[in-house]
Design an enzyme around this catalytic site. Structure first.
Site, short mmCIF file in Angstrom:
data_model
loop_
_atom_site.label_atom_id
_atom_site.label_comp_id
_atom_site.label_asym_id
_atom_site.label_seq_id
_atom_site.Cartn_x
_atom_site.Cartn_y
_atom_site.Cartn_z
N TYR A 68 68.01 27.62 7.87
CA TYR A 68 68.64 28.58 7.39
C TYR A 68 69.41 29.44 8.46
O TYR A 68 70.02 30.32 8.30
CB TYR A 68 67.66 29.73 6.51
CG TYR A 68 67.36 29.07 5.26
CD1 TYR A 68 67.62 27.82 4.72
CD2 TYR A 68 66.07 29.62 4.89
CE1 TYR A 68 66.96 27.32 3.80
CE2 TYR A 68 65.19 29.01 3.68
CZ TYR A 68 65.71 27.96 3.30
OH TYR A 68 65.10 27.12 2.34
N ASP A 76 59.81 33.21 2.85
CA ASP A 76 60.04 31.94 2.73
C ASP A 76 61.50 31.69 3.64
O ASP A 76 62.42 31.96 3.48
CB ASP A 76 60.38 31.60 1.24
CG ASP A 76 60.54 29.85 1.33
OD1 ASP A 76 59.68 29.14 1.38
OD2 ASP A 76 61.78 29.50 1.27
N HIS A 121 60.64 19.84 4.53
CA HIS A 121 61.43 20.47 3.88
C HIS A 121 62.21 19.71 2.86
O HIS A 121 62.54 19.95 1.61
CB HIS A 121 62.96 20.72 4.77
CG HIS A 121 63.92 21.94 4.01
ND1 HIS A 121 64.32 22.93 4.87
CD2 HIS A 121 64.13 22.30 2.78
CE1 HIS A 121 65.01 23.71 3.99
NE2 HIS A 121 64.94 23.40 2.88
N LYS A 152 59.98 25.74 7.42
CA LYS A 152 60.10 24.29 7.20
C LYS A 152 60.83 23.46 8.17
O LYS A 152 61.51 23.73 8.79
CB LYS A 152 61.11 24.20 5.96
CG LYS A 152 60.81 25.04 4.86
CD LYS A 152 61.42 24.71 3.46
CE LYS A 152 61.26 26.02 2.53
NZ LYS A 152 62.40 27.40 2.79
N1 NAP Z 1 62.94 23.95 -0.33
C1 NAP Z 1 64.13 23.93 -0.63
O1 NAP Z 1 64.95 23.08 -0.66
C2 NAP Z 1 64.92 25.21 -1.17
C3 NAP Z 1 66.32 25.31 -1.67
C4 NAP Z 1 66.93 26.32 -2.01
C5 NAP Z 1 66.32 27.39 -1.80
N2 NAP Z 1 64.92 27.63 -1.23
C6 NAP Z 1 64.23 28.81 -1.01
O2 NAP Z 1 64.23 29.57 -2.17
C7 NAP Z 1 64.79 30.77 -2.02
C8 NAP Z 1 65.51 31.24 -3.68
O3 NAP Z 1 66.41 30.51 -3.69
P1 NAP Z 1 68.05 30.62 -3.80
O4 NAP Z 1 68.33 31.52 -2.82
O5 NAP Z 1 68.78 29.31 -3.91
O6 NAP Z 1 68.36 31.27 -5.18
P2 NAP Z 1 67.88 32.34 -6.03
O7 NAP Z 1 66.97 33.17 -5.50
O8 NAP Z 1 67.61 31.92 -7.62
O9 NAP Z 1 69.21 33.31 -6.17
C9 NAP Z 1 69.79 34.13 -5.22
C10 NAP Z 1 71.13 34.86 -5.63
O10 NAP Z 1 70.67 35.65 -6.66
C11 NAP Z 1 71.20 37.06 -6.36
N3 NAP Z 1 70.31 37.98 -6.97
C12 NAP Z 1 68.97 38.26 -6.37
N4 NAP Z 1 68.03 39.07 -7.06
C13 NAP Z 1 69.08 39.60 -7.89
C14 NAP Z 1 68.81 40.48 -8.94
N5 NAP Z 1 67.77 41.10 -9.21
N6 NAP Z 1 70.05 40.67 -9.96
C15 NAP Z 1 71.02 40.03 -9.82
N7 NAP Z 1 71.13 38.78 -8.77
C16 NAP Z 1 70.36 38.80 -7.80
C17 NAP Z 1 71.08 36.74 -4.72
O11 NAP Z 1 72.35 37.95 -4.35
P3 NAP Z 1 71.92 39.22 -3.51
O12 NAP Z 1 71.26 38.65 -2.09
O13 NAP Z 1 73.35 39.81 -3.01
O14 NAP Z 1 71.20 40.02 -4.24
C18 NAP Z 1 71.49 35.40 -4.60
O15 NAP Z 1 73.10 35.44 -4.49
C19 NAP Z 1 65.92 30.65 -1.07
O16 NAP Z 1 66.42 31.80 -0.36
C20 NAP Z 1 65.06 29.71 -0.12
O17 NAP Z 1 64.25 30.61 0.61
C21 NAP Z 1 64.41 26.44 -0.85
#
Ligand code: NAP
Length: 310
Positions: free
Chosen positions: A49, A44, A111, A78
């Site tokens: 980004y 994704d 997006h 996106k």
């Molecule tokens: N469409 C949109 O508007 C939108 C908005 C937000 C996000 N997104 C997409 O969704 C993805 C995921 O959302 P997000 O990045 O906001 O948050 P998330 O996936 O909920 O959380 C990511 C955080 O959790 C940590 N983490 C990952 N695996 C872990 C585990 N097994 N144990 C403990 N901590 C863990 C990561 O740190 P480490 O990297 O240090 O492991 C990072 O700090 C994004 O990367 C992006 O691709 C899209």
């Protein structure tokens, strides 16, 4: 709670993908390589980004090594809000393709439903700190995205952060050529999105859950929630694995982000156990309609999606 097969794809999309927001350019290529070795096929990405170049390098490396073929992968990018003018859409898509070193995307998402003034700034603000909109409508932006499918630059198109009224407007657009195959939305036990998911399913639009772990730096304690922890102990799994499995059993696609090799591997080891209906219900009951991604500088935009319940 409906049952789903343990492994698989939902609406052509592999059920678990690697999130890449905040994967710094220094770590993104390595994360992609580790992820491909761990079995991820879905990535994704987004122009916003600013790491697509490095992600592309990681992908290319693994294709060259013969570990995967391009057609084995499902790469998503996106369209950012400053490129909503129909005349800018193809150029924006080509920028992402070039950075990712690909000649097509499997999926291109709008997006946000909101268009911003085009220019260098990702989020152009006026003197009072409020976003400067463009006068586009997401329906015309969608038409330009449909052209990308016709031209073969992308296989499918979809949306992100659309509320149900916006999705309905899009689905009811006269002369709609291609339906959105997914709506990518924030979704986790504190924001279960029951109504929007029910709506999307009724319209045959899949749902992709973002911030499924609560996004560590945003101040939620999901990964330490006592209920999640107790359930994790019961299955001898980590809290992250419970949060990911929870979404898979709701028939959602889920895209946890990590750049840590151990956690990247852990986050896809979610197909060897099944949460009971009681545990699913217990996790659902944690809902408190807590939205983390509120994008406050855009609240006065005509297409701001979060002024209504869902
Ligand atoms: N469409 C949109 O508007 C939108 C908005 C937000 C996000 N997104 C997409 O969704 C993805 C995921 O959302 P997000 O990045 O906001 O948050 P998330 O996936 O909920 O959380 C990511 C955080 O959790 C940590 N983490 C990952 N695996 C872990 C585990 N097994 N144990 C403990 N901590 C863990 C990561 O740190 P480490 O990297 O240090 O492991 C990072 O700090 C994004 O990367 C992006 O691709 C899209």
């Amino acid at each position: 709670m409906e049952k789903v097969p343990a492994v698989g794809t939902i609406a052509k999309i592999p059920a678990v993908g690697l999130g890449t927001w905040k994967a710094s350019p220094g770590e993104a290529a390595e994360a992609v390589k580790v992820a491909i070795d761990a079995g991820y096929r879905h990535f994704d990405c987004a122009y916003l980004y600013h790491n697509e170049n490095e992600i592309g390098a990681g992908i290319r490396h693994k294709i060259k090594e013969g570990v995967v073929r391009r057609e084995d992968l499902f790469v998503v990018s996106k369209l950012w809000c400053t490129y909503h003018e129909p005349s800018l859409v193809k150029m924006a898509c080509k920028k992402s393709l070039k950075a990712l070193k690909l000649d097509y995307l499997d999926l291109y998402l709008m997006h946000w439903p909101m268009g911003f003034q085009p220019g260098e700034e990702d989020v152009p603000l006026d003197l009072s700190g409020v976003v400067i909109p463009s006068d586009t409508s997401f329906l015309e932006t969608w038409e330009a995205m449909e052209d990308l499918v016709i031209k073969g630059l992308v296989k499918d198109i979809g949306v992100s952060n659309f509320n149900h009224e916006q999705l309905e407007r899009l689905l009811n657009k006269p002369d709609l050529k291609f339906k959105p195959i997914t709506n990518q939305i924030e979704c986790h036990p504190y924001l279960t999105q029951k109504n929007l998911i029910r709506f999307c399913k009724a319209k045959d639009v899949s749902v992709t859950a973002y911030r499924s772990l609560g996004g560590s730096r945003e101040g939620t304690d999901l990964l330490n929630n006592p209920t999640i922890r107790r359930i994790a102990n019961h299955y001898n799994k980590s809290c992250a694995q419970i949060l990911i499995r929870f979404q898979i059993q709701r028939n959602l696609i889920v895209i946890p982000k990590s750049t840590n090799p151990k956690r990247i591997q852990e986050n896809i080891q979610v197909f060897d156990f099944e949460l009971t209906e009681n545990h699913m219900d217990e996790i659902m009951s944690l809902n408190r309609n807590l939205r983390l991604a509120t994008f406050p500088t855009t609240e006065s935009h005509k297409d701001y999606p979060f002024h209504i319940d869902f």
